[in-house]
Design a protein around this motif. Structure first.
Motif, PDB file in Angstrom:
ATOM      1  N   ILE A   1      -2.189  -1.559  -3.646  1.00  0.00           N
ATOM      2  CA  ILE A   1      -3.239  -0.627  -3.246  1.00  0.00           C
ATOM      3  C   ILE A   1      -2.664   0.789  -3.236  1.00  0.00           C
ATOM      4  O   ILE A   1      -1.739   1.081  -2.468  1.00  0.00           O
ATOM      5  CB  ILE A   1      -3.794  -0.960  -1.843  1.00  0.00           C
ATOM      6  CG1 ILE A   1      -4.369  -2.382  -1.811  1.00  0.00           C
ATOM      7  CG2 ILE A   1      -4.860   0.063  -1.438  1.00  0.00           C
ATOM      8  CD1 ILE A   1      -4.825  -2.815  -0.422  1.00  0.00           C
TER       9      ILE A   1
ATOM     10  N   ARG B   1      -6.665   1.668  11.820  1.00  0.00           N
ATOM     11  CA  ARG B   1      -6.532   0.717  10.714  1.00  0.00           C
ATOM     12  C   ARG B   1      -5.546  -0.396  11.049  1.00  0.00           C
ATOM     13  O   ARG B   1      -5.767  -1.558  10.702  1.00  0.00           O
ATOM     14  CB  ARG B   1      -6.136   1.455   9.446  1.00  0.00           C
ATOM     15  CG  ARG B   1      -7.354   2.103   8.784  1.00  0.00           C
ATOM     16  CD  ARG B   1      -7.150   3.571   8.464  1.00  0.00           C
ATOM     17  NE  ARG B   1      -8.403   4.109   7.898  1.00  0.00           N
ATOM     18  CZ  ARG B   1      -9.283   4.821   8.602  1.00  0.00           C
ATOM     19  NH1 ARG B   1      -9.065   5.100   9.879  1.00  0.00           N
ATOM     20  NH2 ARG B   1     -10.389   5.271   8.036  1.00  0.00           N
TER      21      ARG B   1
ATOM     22  N   TRP C   1      -7.834   4.414   4.167  1.00  0.00           N
ATOM     23  CA  TRP C   1      -8.043   3.063   3.652  1.00  0.00           C
ATOM     24  C   TRP C   1      -8.809   2.214   4.652  1.00  0.00           C
ATOM     25  O   TRP C   1      -8.641   2.340   5.859  1.00  0.00           O
ATOM     26  CB  TRP C   1      -6.671   2.460   3.359  1.00  0.00           C
ATOM     27  CG  TRP C   1      -6.592   0.984   3.189  1.00  0.00           C
ATOM     28  CD1 TRP C   1      -7.085   0.240   2.151  1.00  0.00           C
ATOM     29  CD2 TRP C   1      -5.943   0.050   4.069  1.00  0.00           C
ATOM     30  NE1 TRP C   1      -6.794  -1.096   2.340  1.00  0.00           N
ATOM     31  CE2 TRP C   1      -6.092  -1.235   3.507  1.00  0.00           C
ATOM     32  CE3 TRP C   1      -5.261   0.184   5.278  1.00  0.00           C
ATOM     33  CZ2 TRP C   1      -5.579  -2.379   4.106  1.00  0.00           C
ATOM     34  CZ3 TRP C   1      -4.748  -0.951   5.884  1.00  0.00           C
ATOM     35  CH2 TRP C   1      -4.907  -2.213   5.296  1.00  0.00           C
TER      36      TRP C   1
ATOM     37  N   LEU D   1       0.849  -1.191   0.000  1.00  0.00           N
ATOM     38  CA  LEU D   1       0.000   0.000   0.000  1.00  0.00           C
ATOM     39  C   LEU D   1       0.882   1.237   0.000  1.00  0.00           C
ATOM     40  O   LEU D   1       1.824   1.336   0.782  1.00  0.00           O
ATOM     41  CB  LEU D   1      -0.912  -0.005   1.228  1.00  0.00           C
ATOM     42  CG  LEU D   1      -1.894   1.171   1.375  1.00  0.00           C
ATOM     43  CD1 LEU D   1      -3.175   0.701   2.074  1.00  0.00           C
ATOM     44  CD2 LEU D   1      -1.295   2.346   2.156  1.00  0.00           C
TER      45      LEU D   1
ATOM     46  N   ALA E   1      -3.436   4.153  -1.985  1.00  0.00           N
ATOM     47  CA  ALA E   1      -4.373   4.734  -1.028  1.00  0.00           C
ATOM     48  C   ALA E   1      -3.615   5.439   0.080  1.00  0.00           C
ATOM     49  O   ALA E   1      -2.439   5.176   0.332  1.00  0.00           O
ATOM     50  CB  ALA E   1      -5.266   3.653  -0.424  1.00  0.00           C
TER      51      ALA E   1
END
Length: 207
Positions: free
Chosen positions: A96, A133, A103, A72, A98
């Motif tokens: 990803i 997260r 996210w 990411l 983001a």
């Protein structure tokens, strides 16, 4: 939340300096790889590399047989650099693009790896969003490996301010869902032969 200007900043850094022209470049991410080996069974574990960008950690993990890798990064340009380097092997990785503070994890991971992304979060609300997260994404008994500049490290990187941490301060920010189990001090040598003081902390997710 990191805005469009921040994303553009990192895209520009990779597009103009190239993979090996940024201060955080490592030909072989030896410390990260060693810590991952010590705290998980690589072949059967899942890992997410936060702020992984064009890092060569993904190459090393693929070489060691890891099957479940997610990278990411805020910068699509950084991810494209890594994909181009890997060629067909890029299809074995989930990518990803983001902002980690926005996210939403849709799976759990055994290892959360972050080398030098967290220390760019200078606002308390962004750090809280990151921790939310992190806590949602790491499976109980899993580990977070987070590297930041040490208290005697740089105050800025790539023109942006950072927050420096020792292991105890980092563990306090991450909070009670994790406990500090290991830390390493490291002098990173940049491509232009200067040094930057880092600390790598390993934190275990409570069961």
């Amino acid at each position: 939340m990191q805005d469009e200007n921040t994303r553009a900043h990192w895209d520009h850094a990779y597009q103009t300096k190239g993979e090996a022209g940024v201060s955080w470049f490592e030909d072989m991410p030896a410390i990260s790889l060693d810590l991952i080996r010590r705290h998980t069974a690589i072949a059967s574990s899942s890992l997410i590399d936060i702020g992984g960008g064009a890092s060569r950690l993904v190459d090393a993990l693929l070489d060691e047989g890891m099957k479940a890798i997610t990278v990411l990064d805020l910068s699509p340009a950084a991810l494209e650099t890594a994909k181009a380097r890997l060629g067909l092997r890029a299809d074995e990785v989930r990518w990803i693009a983001a902002d980690v503070t926005e996210w939403e994890p849709d799976q759990s991971y055994d290892i959360w790896h972050d080398r030098a992304a967290f220390h760019f979060l200078t606002e308390a609300e962004d750090r809280a969003a990151y921790v939310e997260r992190l806590t949602a994404a790491v499976a109980p008994g899993g580990h977070a490996i987070i590297a930041t500049f040490s208290p005697d490290g740089p105050e800025r990187c790539s023109g942006l301010p950072v927050v420096r941490y020792d292991p105890a301060a980092l563990a306090e920010v991450i909070g009670p869902s994790f406990r500090l189990v290991e830390h390493i001090e490291h002098q990173h040598r940049t491509p232009w032969n200067s040094t930057q003081a880092f600390q790598f902390s390993v934190l275990e997710r409570a069961g």
